[in-house]
Design a protein around this motif. Structure first.
Motif, PDB file in Angstrom:
ATOM      1  N   ASP A   1      -1.008  -5.660  14.748  1.00 33.00           N
ATOM      2  CA  ASP A   1      -2.458  -5.855  14.818  1.00 33.00           C
ATOM      3  C   ASP A   1      -2.842  -6.860  15.890  1.00 33.00           C
ATOM      4  OD1 ASP A   1      -3.825  -4.150  13.024  1.00 33.00           O
ATOM      5  OD2 ASP A   1      -2.816  -5.183  11.375  1.00 33.00           O
TER       6      ASP A   1
ATOM      7  N   GLU B   1       0.821  -1.219   0.000  1.00 30.54           N
ATOM      8  CA  GLU B   1       0.000   0.000   0.000  1.00 30.54           C
ATOM      9  C   GLU B   1       0.851   1.263   0.000  1.00 30.54           C
ATOM     10  OE1 GLU B   1      -0.289  -2.382   2.173  1.00 30.54           O
ATOM     11  OE2 GLU B   1       0.052  -1.697   4.227  1.00 30.54           O
TER      12      GLU B   1
ATOM     13  N   MET C   1      -0.382 -13.757   6.915  1.00 35.16           N
ATOM     14  CA  MET C   1      -0.104 -13.047   8.157  1.00 35.16           C
ATOM     15  C   MET C   1      -0.959 -13.713   9.230  1.00 35.16           C
ATOM     16  SD  MET C   1       1.521  -9.875   7.517  1.00 35.16           S
ATOM     17  CE  MET C   1       1.060  -8.930   8.938  1.00 35.16           C
TER      18      MET C   1
HETATM   19  C1  PEP Z   1       1.269  -6.111  11.862  1.00 31.73           C
HETATM   20  O1  PEP Z   1       0.071  -5.998  12.031  1.00 31.73           O
HETATM   21  O2  PEP Z   1       2.053  -6.475  12.735  1.00 31.73           O
HETATM   22  C2  PEP Z   1       1.872  -5.764  10.566  1.00 31.73           C
HETATM   23  C3  PEP Z   1       3.129  -6.006  10.321  1.00 31.73           C
HETATM   24  O3  PEP Z   1       1.070  -5.134   9.693  1.00 31.73           O
HETATM   25  P1  PEP Z   1       0.765  -3.562   9.702  1.00 31.73           P
HETATM   26  O4  PEP Z   1       1.663  -2.951  10.694  1.00 31.73           O
HETATM   27  O5  PEP Z   1       1.012  -3.105   8.331  1.00 31.73           O
HETATM   28  O6  PEP Z   1      -0.646  -3.551  10.097  1.00 31.73           O
END
Ligand code: PEP
Ligand code: MG
Length: 908
Positions: free
Chosen positions: A801, A562, A775
């Motif tokens: 997250d 993104e 993820m």
């Molecule tokens: C996370 O959630 O740890 C991650 C790496 O994604 P982002 O920080 O882009 O949400």
């Protein structure tokens, strides 16, 4: 048998730092390995804790002390309180961990009117005796009796002024006698009692004062700042040591030394000394000492002894030592040694050198360097192209460059530092009570003192830039200004200091990133050999990839696509895609994005190959690419006002018989069409509005509703890979899906991946081997890890997250509103967004690893949340069996070393 509280240096166990304190244990050890240490004894930390608990000395302690004093008398042939050959002692603090300057020391204890006469007779040196006496009254008065230091300083300066003397050395016996008498009167006036004459009373008060200093503000602050917990150091020991004097004449001296250079790590005799002086003069920076190199010429025989002492210390301790010594009438005594505090550069260099010299193992070489200290080496240096001329020069006391606003006291430094200002603490010399100013400052500048002054030692320990002894600067702390020639520096003026050269500049000078030393490369290559965890970087631009590879990243563990969408030339196309009224319009926008994304990926793959790149498909909610509702409303209002104004002006011009000027204003039609577009966007923004975007329509969920976006990304990634492979560049690719909660989502994306892959493979005529993974950043993904693991090659914990989900608070709200208080009150030990919460998030991770590998033993597992670069979190990741951590590029060297530590510590 009653408890033993006191150990002589020849009987104490040199390994028992908890009981005897670091200094005491070392004095015992040094005595027992045959170094020339003045005789003495240690009162244990246990006695300190009992005293602090009950507010009275443990019973029997004073009798034991008395017995040890008797033994000292026997050994030295002197008598405590005796007039003929008086025994004088120093009373020093020392806890299990070295806390330089944090607690108190009293020197020359045992002096009173009677013993003073004895000392004069014995040494035939009245000046020396009164010098010792006035030092004792001041230290004892300040530390043991709580008399403010400045009352003594004022009297001292008064006598100096009246005598027309600049340096202390110019004072004669009469002046020092006068000073001593004034000091005695200060004590009597302030405490309402005469100065204690009984030497055993002096000793008892001093012991209690040292014990009390453990709970003094400075010591408590220091322990809090460096997270020193009671299991690391609990209470201070008291060392009572026979005084030896470096101020008995020109065959006497005192000095401090490092067995290697603590600024560069070079193997050279390092340190400073003062002839005819007492140790505190060197440390307090009252006189500017000479470099030890001069001793080689001035006192060659003693220099040889000093080199011998250094070799003995290093061969015994197998660690760089920071030692203090005194030469009394040509005899060298070692007073203290401890592991040297060095900056990161010196730690790294000495690790590599001491391994090469066979002093330490490779494991020890790695373990003795604290991974977080490497951060210092990643600090900027002054841009060598700058042309500014220094306005002053001092000693390069702690390397690194720093710019900031001048402040002249520690409280102000703290105040401004808290407000987010960069400050340089400018002092004549610093004292331990300035410590909070050090924490807040970018760098320290002093006009007095040497490379082993308080300012230099503390700044080096903290890795902050320090220029010491810049004698061309006159600091006037009271008026909050400093003068350099005819320039006046006032509080708030910007200056730059370069702790590597000692230069001081006016204004702010640009800095450049640091270069890795050969030794650091070597050490990190050992770390890579040793570690089980691989270290990747979170990178989403070609520039970032270059930096990360330079820092030794073994690949990219998270490429957030993104960020590419947000680039200036992409955003309008992305907006068109979101605003599309039908599938055809959306596809047209995606077709425009495809070549842009392909170029991005190709560039990154070529930089990183043959190392792997994990590309994550689009994650954030769509509305993040559009302006906010608020902004749009403002813009629309502005446009409408403009339209009215233009109309009004046209009408006015017409009424005057003039024609409107169309090329000066936008046409009404154009304004109308812009307003219509904005209103359309506003409707879209309202349609996309989410109550809780963190938990909303994002990640793989968007791929379910608008599959075209992921399809375009997958195509761009695979075409980029194919283009690289066609050129013989081995792009090791991994595709990763964000926000997954169920295997069904992954299966749908997988179908799309396989379709695109087949099409491209047949077009290019070769296979595209890559890994497909997810993820793990939702709680449900953890719970369903058995099922997910059957579909994918790898898991990557998104602990940013996952932490939000487990704690049920968003990072922004938490950090802005309540998390700082949570950590301050100790409700949470750390910020869980910086340091992995092993008790909550960690439990889920452990379970996910176990369940995932149950159903897919080959499953590769890593972490790409921010915590992946933190040494403590890395240790946990190692322990639960992860294969890699991925962190921001500048943390990669830290993570590489931490990964080796994790393995070595776990094996222990
Ligand atoms: C996370 O959630 O740890 C991650 C790496 O994604 P982002 O920080 O882009 O949400
Ligand atoms: Mg995430």
């Amino acid at each position: 048998m009653s408890k033993k509280y006191v150990y002589s240096f020849s009987e104490g166990d040199g390994r028992n730092k908890h009981l005897l304190g670091g200094k005491g244990a070392n004095l015992c050890e040094m005595t027992q390995i045959g170094l020339n240490v003045p005789p003495g004894f240690v009162i244990t930390t246990e006695a300190c804790l009992e005293y602090l608990d009950r507010k009275e000395l443990p019973s029997g302690l004073l009798e034991e002390v008395g017995e040890h004093i008797r033994r000292l008398e026997e050994k030295t042939g002197k008598r405590f309180g005796g007039e003929d050959n008086p025994l004088l002692v120093s009373v020093r603090s020392g806890s299990a961990l070295s806390m330089p300057g944090m607690m108190d020391t009293i020197l020359n204890l045992g002096l009173n009117r009677e013993t003073l006469r004895g000392l004069i007779r014995l040494t035939g040196n009245e000046r020396f005796a009164y010098d010792a006496y006035r030092r004792f009254i001041q230290l004892f008065g300040k530390i043991a009796l709580g008399v403010p230091d400045h009352l003594f300083d004022e009297q001292f300066e008064d006598v100096k002024r009246a005598a027309g003397v600049k340096a202390d050395i110019g004072l004669n016996a009469g002046h020092l006698k006068e000073i001593s008498e004034r000091f005695l009167r200060v004590v009597e006036k302030e405490t309402g009692k005469p100065f204690p004459e009984n030497v055993f009373t002096q000793l008892e008060i001093a012991i209690k004062a040292v014990f009390n200093s453990w709970m003094g503000k400075r010591a408590v602050d220091y322990r809090r700042e460096f997270n020193i917990t009671p299991d690391m150091a609990n209470g201070t020991a008291v060392n009572v040591v026979t005084m030896v004097f470096g101020n008995l004449g020109d065959d006497s001296a005192t000095g401090v030394g490092f067995t290697r250079n603590p600024g560069t790590g070079e193997k050279e005799m390092y340190g400073e000394y003062l002839v005819n002086a007492q140790g505190e003069d060197v440390v307090a920076g009252i006189r500017t000492p000479k470099s030890v190199a001069e001793m080689a010429k001035e006192m060659p025989d003693l220099y040889r002894q000093l080199v011998e002492l250094r070799d003995k210390l290093e061969n015994h301790y197998r660690e760089v030592q920071d030692f203090e010594y005194t030469i009394e009438k040509g005899v060298l005594y070692c007073l203290q040694t401890r592991n040297g505090k060095m900056n990161a550069q010196a730690m790294v260099r000495t690790s590599v050198d001491m391994f090469a010299e066979g002093l330490i193992s490779k494991e020890r070489a790695l373990l003795r360097v604290d991974p977080s200290h490497l951060e210092q080496l990643l600090h900027p240096r002054l841009d060598p192209r700058h042309t500014e001329k220094p306005v002053a020069q001092g000693l390069p006391a702690s390397p690194g460059a720093a710019s900031g606003r001048c402040v002249f006291d520690a409280d102000q430094a703290e105040l401004m530092g808290r407000a987010g200002e960069k400050v340089i603490l400018v002092r004549e010399e610093t004292k331990p009570e300035d410590i909070h100013g050090f924490f807040a400052a970018q760098g320290i500048l002093t006009s007095r003192g040497g490379k082993t002054s308080h300012a230099a030692v503390v700044a080096r320990g903290m890795g902050k830039a320090c220029v010491a002894g810049a004698e061309g600067i006159q600091v006037d702390s009271r008026s909050r200004l400093a003068r350099v020639g005819d320039i006046t520096l006032r509080e708030g003026d910007l200056i730059t200091i370069d702790g590597s050269t000692g230069n001081v500049y006016l204004g702010e000078i640009p800095t450049i990133p640091p270069k890795f030393s050969e030794e650091l490369e070597t050490l990190l290559s050992w770390a890579d050999e040793m570690a089980r965890l691989k270290v990747f970087a979170n990178v989403d631009t070609p520039e970032g990839a270059v930096v990360a590879m330079g820092y030794g990243a073994m690949g990219i563990g998270l490429c957030r696509t993104e960020r590419m969408f947000n680039a200036g030339d992409r955003l309008p196309v992305v907006v068109d895609m979101i605003m599309a009224r039908d599938a055809a319009e959306r596809q047209a926008a995606l077709d425009k994005l495809l070549p842009m994304q392909r170029r991005d990926f190709e560039e990154i793959f070529r930089i990183v190959a043959p190392r792997s790149v994990t590309v994550r498909l689009l994650d954030p909610p769509m509305h993040e690419f559009l302006p906010s509702e608020h902004q749009l409303l403002d813009e629309i209002e502005g446009l409408k006002a403009y339209r009215l104004a233009v109309k009004g002006r046209s009408a006015a011009l017409t009424s005057l018989g003039l024609s409107p000027v169309p090329d000066q204003d936008l046409s009404e039609d154009l304004v109308n069409s812009v307003i219509a577009k904005k209103e359309q966007m506003l409707r879209k923004v309202r349609e996309l509005h989410e109550v809780n975007p963190m938990l909303g329509h994002r990640g793989v969920r968007v791929a379910i509703t608008y599959p075209g976006i992921y399809e375009m990304q997958i195509r761009a990634i695979l075409e980029a890979m194919a283009a690289c492979m066609k050129d013989g560049v081995h792009a090791a690719l991994e595709i990763m899906v964000p926000q997954v909660i169920t295997a069904q989502e992954l299966k749908r994306v997988k179908v799309s991946v396989d379709e695109v892959r087949q099409e491209i493979e047949s077009r290019f005529g070769f296979e595209l081997p890559f890994k497909f993974g997810t993820m793990v950043e939702t709680v449900r993904a953890c719970m369903r890890s058995r099922e997910l693991a059957k579909i994918v090659d790898f898991f990557s914990f998104g602990t940013n997250d996952l932490t939000q989900a487990v704690f049920s608070f968003s990072r922004e709200d938490a950090e802005n509103k309540f998390l700082p208080l949570y950590t301050e009150y100790g409700i949470l030990r750390d910020n869980p967004f910086e340091v992995l919460d092993v008790k909550g998030v960690g439990v889920l991770m452990q379970m996910t690893v176990d369940w995932g590998r149950d159903s897919n033993p080959d499953l590769k597992i890593g972490i790409c949340g921010e915590q992946g670069g933190h040494p403590f979190s890395i240790r946990f990741c190692h322990d639960i069996g992860l294969d890699y951590v991925s962190c921001s590029p500048h943390r990669v060297p830290i993570a590489r070393l931490a990964a080796a530590h994790a393995k070595l510590e776990a094996e222990r």
